[in-house]
Design a protein around this motif. Structure first.
Motif, PDB file in Angstrom:
ATOM      1  N   GLY A 228       2.610  -6.172 -10.895  1.00 40.33           N
ATOM      2  CA  GLY A 228       3.366  -5.540  -9.801  1.00 40.33           C
ATOM      3  C   GLY A 228       3.747  -4.122 -10.166  1.00 40.33           C
ATOM      4  O   GLY A 228       3.698  -3.208  -9.332  1.00 40.33           O
ATOM      5  N   HIS A 229       4.095  -3.914 -11.435  1.00 40.64           N
ATOM      6  CA  HIS A 229       4.459  -2.571 -11.898  1.00 40.64           C
ATOM      7  C   HIS A 229       3.296  -1.599 -11.682  1.00 40.64           C
ATOM      8  O   HIS A 229       3.484  -0.487 -11.189  1.00 40.64           O
ATOM      9  CB  HIS A 229       4.848  -2.626 -13.379  1.00 40.64           C
ATOM     10  CG  HIS A 229       5.206  -1.292 -13.950  1.00 40.64           C
ATOM     11  ND1 HIS A 229       4.261  -0.424 -14.456  1.00 40.64           N
ATOM     12  CD2 HIS A 229       6.397  -0.653 -14.059  1.00 40.64           C
ATOM     13  CE1 HIS A 229       4.863   0.683 -14.857  1.00 40.64           C
ATOM     14  NE2 HIS A 229       6.153   0.562 -14.633  1.00 40.64           N
ATOM     15  N   ALA A 230       2.067  -2.051 -12.028  1.00 45.03           N
ATOM     16  CA  ALA A 230       0.894  -1.176 -11.873  1.00 45.03           C
ATOM     17  C   ALA A 230       0.733  -0.762 -10.406  1.00 45.03           C
ATOM     18  O   ALA A 230       0.396   0.382 -10.099  1.00 45.03           O
ATOM     19  CB  ALA A 230      -0.357  -1.901 -12.363  1.00 45.03           C
ATOM     20  N   ARG A 231       0.971  -1.687  -9.514  1.00 46.45           N
ATOM     21  CA  ARG A 231       0.768  -1.403  -8.086  1.00 46.45           C
ATOM     22  C   ARG A 231       1.935  -0.608  -7.491  1.00 46.45           C
ATOM     23  O   ARG A 231       1.729   0.339  -6.730  1.00 46.45           O
ATOM     24  CB  ARG A 231       0.542  -2.705  -7.321  1.00 46.45           C
ATOM     25  CG  ARG A 231      -0.767  -3.357  -7.739  1.00 46.45           C
ATOM     26  CD  ARG A 231      -1.175  -4.566  -6.940  1.00 46.45           C
ATOM     27  NE  ARG A 231      -2.532  -4.947  -7.363  1.00 46.45           N
ATOM     28  CZ  ARG A 231      -3.659  -4.375  -6.937  1.00 46.45           C
ATOM     29  NH1 ARG A 231      -3.615  -3.441  -5.992  1.00 46.45           N
ATOM     30  NH2 ARG A 231      -4.838  -4.747  -7.401  1.00 46.45           N
ATOM     31  N   LEU A 232       3.154  -0.963  -7.851  1.00 47.88           N
ATOM     32  CA  LEU A 232       4.324  -0.228  -7.330  1.00 47.88           C
ATOM     33  C   LEU A 232       4.303   1.214  -7.845  1.00 47.88           C
ATOM     34  O   LEU A 232       4.577   2.156  -7.103  1.00 47.88           O
ATOM     35  CB  LEU A 232       5.621  -0.926  -7.759  1.00 47.88           C
ATOM     36  CG  LEU A 232       5.924  -2.260  -7.063  1.00 47.88           C
ATOM     37  CD1 LEU A 232       6.993  -3.036  -7.834  1.00 47.88           C
ATOM     38  CD2 LEU A 232       6.367  -2.046  -5.617  1.00 47.88           C
ATOM     39  N   ALA A 233       3.927   1.373  -9.137  1.00 51.73           N
ATOM     40  CA  ALA A 233       3.903   2.713  -9.732  1.00 51.73           C
ATOM     41  C   ALA A 233       2.849   3.589  -9.052  1.00 51.73           C
ATOM     42  O   ALA A 233       2.961   4.814  -9.036  1.00 51.73           O
ATOM     43  CB  ALA A 233       3.638   2.621 -11.234  1.00 51.73           C
ATOM     44  N   ALA A 234       1.820   2.939  -8.478  1.00 51.40           N
ATOM     45  CA  ALA A 234       0.779   3.697  -7.768  1.00 51.40           C
ATOM     46  C   ALA A 234       1.169   3.929  -6.310  1.00 51.40           C
ATOM     47  O   ALA A 234       0.375   4.442  -5.527  1.00 51.40           O
ATOM     48  CB  ALA A 234      -0.544   2.939  -7.845  1.00 51.40           C
ATOM     49  N   GLY A 235       2.389   3.536  -5.946  1.00 49.96           N
ATOM     50  CA  GLY A 235       2.896   3.821  -4.602  1.00 49.96           C
ATOM     51  C   GLY A 235       2.619   2.753  -3.579  1.00 49.96           C
ATOM     52  O   GLY A 235       2.902   2.936  -2.392  1.00 49.96           O
ATOM     53  N   GLU A 236       2.086   1.618  -4.008  1.00 45.40           N
ATOM     54  CA  GLU A 236       1.857   0.535  -3.035  1.00 45.40           C
ATOM     55  C   GLU A 236       3.183  -0.105  -2.669  1.00 45.40           C
ATOM     56  O   GLU A 236       4.043  -0.313  -3.521  1.00 45.40           O
ATOM     57  CB  GLU A 236       0.957  -0.546  -3.652  1.00 45.40           C
ATOM     58  CG  GLU A 236      -0.506  -0.243  -3.538  1.00 45.40           C
ATOM     59  CD  GLU A 236      -1.367  -1.434  -3.973  1.00 45.40           C
ATOM     60  OE1 GLU A 236      -0.928  -2.585  -3.841  1.00 45.40           O
ATOM     61  OE2 GLU A 236      -2.472  -1.163  -4.460  1.00 45.40           O
ATOM     62  N   HIS A 237       3.345  -0.422  -1.421  1.00 44.62           N
ATOM     63  CA  HIS A 237       4.507  -1.207  -1.017  1.00 44.62           C
ATOM     64  C   HIS A 237       4.191  -1.873   0.306  1.00 44.62           C
ATOM     65  O   HIS A 237       3.212  -1.542   0.966  1.00 44.62           O
ATOM     66  CB  HIS A 237       5.771  -0.354  -0.915  1.00 44.62           C
ATOM     67  CG  HIS A 237       5.604   0.815   0.011  1.00 44.62           C
ATOM     68  ND1 HIS A 237       5.799   0.720   1.358  1.00 44.62           N
ATOM     69  CD2 HIS A 237       5.206   2.089  -0.235  1.00 44.62           C
ATOM     70  CE1 HIS A 237       5.547   1.907   1.909  1.00 44.62           C
ATOM     71  NE2 HIS A 237       5.183   2.745   0.968  1.00 44.62           N
ATOM     72  N   GLU A 238       5.043  -2.779   0.698  1.00 44.96           N
ATOM     73  CA  GLU A 238       4.786  -3.555   1.910  1.00 44.96           C
ATOM     74  C   GLU A 238       6.008  -3.513   2.807  1.00 44.96           C
ATOM     75  O   GLU A 238       7.077  -3.096   2.379  1.00 44.96           O
ATOM     76  CB  GLU A 238       4.493  -5.010   1.526  1.00 44.96           C
ATOM     77  CG  GLU A 238       3.240  -5.142   0.691  1.00 44.96           C
ATOM     78  CD  GLU A 238       3.197  -6.462  -0.061  1.00 44.96           C
ATOM     79  OE1 GLU A 238       4.098  -7.300   0.144  1.00 44.96           O
ATOM     80  OE2 GLU A 238       2.269  -6.634  -0.856  1.00 44.96           O
ATOM     81  N   ASP A 239       5.849  -3.992   4.050  1.00 49.04           N
ATOM     82  CA  ASP A 239       7.007  -4.075   4.931  1.00 49.04           C
ATOM     83  C   ASP A 239       7.839  -5.303   4.548  1.00 49.04           C
ATOM     84  O   ASP A 239       7.601  -5.931   3.530  1.00 49.04           O
ATOM     85  CB  ASP A 239       6.560  -4.102   6.401  1.00 49.04           C
ATOM     86  CG  ASP A 239       5.711  -5.321   6.691  1.00 49.04           C
ATOM     87  OD1 ASP A 239       5.910  -6.356   6.036  1.00 49.04           O
ATOM     88  OD2 ASP A 239       4.820  -5.240   7.562  1.00 49.04           O
ATOM     89  N   LEU A 240       8.799  -5.631   5.379  1.00 49.86           N
ATOM     90  CA  LEU A 240       9.750  -6.668   4.978  1.00 49.86           C
ATOM     91  C   LEU A 240       9.302  -8.103   5.231  1.00 49.86           C
ATOM     92  O   LEU A 240      10.041  -9.040   4.968  1.00 49.86           O
ATOM     93  CB  LEU A 240      11.098  -6.428   5.677  1.00 49.86           C
ATOM     94  CG  LEU A 240      11.968  -5.385   4.983  1.00 49.86           C
ATOM     95  CD1 LEU A 240      13.209  -5.075   5.818  1.00 49.86           C
ATOM     96  CD2 LEU A 240      12.391  -5.867   3.603  1.00 49.86           C
ATOM     97  N   THR A 241       8.075  -8.274   5.718  1.00 58.40           N
ATOM     98  CA  THR A 241       7.613  -9.635   5.954  1.00 58.40           C
ATOM     99  C   THR A 241       7.462 -10.372   4.616  1.00 58.40           C
ATOM    100  O   THR A 241       6.897  -9.825   3.683  1.00 58.40           O
ATOM    101  CB  THR A 241       6.229  -9.620   6.641  1.00 58.40           C
ATOM    102  OG1 THR A 241       6.260  -8.624   7.654  1.00 58.40           O
ATOM    103  CG2 THR A 241       5.890 -10.964   7.226  1.00 58.40           C
ATOM    104  N   ALA A 242       7.982 -11.600   4.562  1.00 55.46           N
ATOM    105  CA  ALA A 242       7.783 -12.403   3.347  1.00 55.46           C
ATOM    106  C   ALA A 242       6.415 -13.065   3.456  1.00 55.46           C
ATOM    107  O   ALA A 242       6.186 -13.892   4.329  1.00 55.46           O
ATOM    108  CB  ALA A 242       8.871 -13.461   3.234  1.00 55.46           C
ATOM    109  N   ARG A 243       5.484 -12.647   2.596  1.00 58.91           N
ATOM    110  CA  ARG A 243       4.109 -13.136   2.718  1.00 58.91           C
ATOM    111  C   ARG A 243       3.770 -14.135   1.626  1.00 58.91           C
ATOM    112  O   ARG A 243       4.241 -14.011   0.510  1.00 58.91           O
ATOM    113  CB  ARG A 243       3.130 -11.972   2.584  1.00 58.91           C
ATOM    114  CG  ARG A 243       3.199 -11.000   3.709  1.00 58.91           C
ATOM    115  CD  ARG A 243       2.378  -9.764   3.333  1.00 58.91           C
ATOM    116  NE  ARG A 243       3.013  -8.576   3.852  1.00 58.91           N
ATOM    117  CZ  ARG A 243       2.711  -8.045   5.020  1.00 58.91           C
ATOM    118  NH1 ARG A 243       1.799  -8.570   5.776  1.00 58.91           N
ATOM    119  NH2 ARG A 243       3.320  -6.967   5.439  1.00 58.91           N
TER     120      ARG A 243
END
Ligand code: KG4
Ligand code: ZN
Length: 344
Positions: free
Chosen positions: A309-324
């Motif tokens: 998750g760190h690798a993806r968040l650090a690259a600016g990925e994020h999602e809306d508030l839907t719990a998927r």
């Protein structure tokens, strides 16, 4: 970036804190094995309920272990699939709610991406590319890992997972649940060659596995016979030998096919002594190297989810508030961090 990781895809409740600068700061796992053992397998509804009861206290405890206040958590990563849908939704909902409350981004992580990247939690992490042999109670596959988000499934089981086959065979021999480790212990005292079981799919090209035939061969071998200790040990030995030879041969074939020299072994079955020794010998003889991440990073944990998750968040990925959450999620759908849409 400090990332809180949450894993609730099956029968472990796990929470970890991973820091981009300082590495792993907390890593807690609660196993539900005792809860499910009387039922002889994981009961999905019991799993979900137990995750609900344990998750929030475990998050508090993990933050305390890390010596961090919630205010310095910069993002949250949770396992969004594949797995038991009710169990996944517990982690997804808690992650989303905390993300909203703390005002930080949240990301759903593919459980297998976590396993594939877990070796990076070790100080002597293998370099990319490598071939990963993932052998657990739920999964058996060979994957070419080119980098983060660059995965090519080379082969996978067509029926039972390797750990599942160990557990089912153990059950046939009256060894309780999950019986893999007990079966391996019994096999240590057995004699090779007394029972010869098939090496599934070794005669065919390709890298897929099939273990249901092996289990059936064990059923046929023990049917109508009195199971004394000697005979059970020999059956366990014969089963384990078939399993080990199959996994070793396919792993070597995968290295040969890809031209890659590094093999990473993960998942609970990777704890098997004879498998480890046979793999180490065979791969070294072929001029390659084998990496076994330490057991707590091989079995289900949240450290690997926080890291991915760190690798993806650090690259600016994020999602809306839907719990998927996705009960099924092909690994091949993933992309490199920051490249393209979230594939949930
Ligand atoms: O990765 P893991 O801890 O969790 C899940 O798959 O959820 O793998 C558990 C599996 C079980 O099937 C267990 O019986 C098997 O790994 N296992 C073993 C050994 N230790 C654990 N199988 C064979 N030999 C072992 N020493
Ligand atoms: Zn797993």
């Amino acid at each position: 970036m400090n990332v809180l990781g949450i894993e609730t895809s099956c029968d472990e409740t796990a929470v970890a804190v991973y820091s981009g600068d300082r590495g792993l700061l907390a890593n807690r796992v609660f196993s539900q094995i005792a809860l499910h053992a009387p039922h002889g397998g994981v009961v999905p509804e019991l799993a979900s309920r137990d995750h609900i009861e344990r998750l929030l206290p475990m998050i508090e405890a993990a933050l305390a272990d890390a010596g961090l206040q919630p205010q310095v958590i910069d993002g949250i990563a949770y396992t969004a699939g594949p797995g038991l849908i009710g169990a996944l939704l517990v982690g997804a909902t808690v992650a989303r709610s905390l993300g909203y409350a703390w005002g930080v981004p949240v990301i759903g992580v593919h459980h297998l991406e976590g396993h594939l990247l877990a070796p990076a939690l070790e100080p002597d992490a293998p370099e990319f590319p490598f071939v990963a042999l993932q052998v657990s109670g739920g999964h058996t596959l060979l994957v070419e890992v080119g980098g983060i988000g660059d995965y090519r499934v080379l082969g996978e089981t067509q029926d039972d997972a390797a750990g599942e086959a160990f557990d089912k065979t153990a059950k046939l021999l009256g060894l309780g649940y999950p019986g893999g480790p007990a079966l391996a212990a019994l096999a240590e005292t057995g004699t090779d060659g007394v029972f010869e079981f098939p090496r599934p799919m070794l005669d065919r090209p390709g890298l897929d596995f099939s273990f249901s035939g092996l289990k059936t061969a064990v059923v046929v071998a023990v049917r109508g016979r009195t199971q004394d200790e000697r005979m059970r040990a020999d059956v366990a030995r014969g089963f384990e030998s078939a399993m080990v030879e199959t996994l070793v041969t396919k792993s070597l074939r995968a290295l040969h096919q890809t031209g890659i020299t590094r093999l990473v072994v993960a998942g609970g079955v990777g704890a098997n002594r004879r498998l480890r020794e046979a793999l180490a010998r065979a791969v070294t003889d072929a001029g390659g190297s084998v990496h076994f991440p330490r057991p707590e990073f091989c079995t289900d944990n949240a450290a690997m989810i926080a890291l991915a998750g760190h690798a993806r968040l650090a690259a600016g990925e994020h999602e809306d508030l839907t719990a998927r959450a996705r009960a099924r999620w092909p690994l091949d759908e993933l992309r490199a961090p920051g490249k393209g849409v979230a594939s949930l």
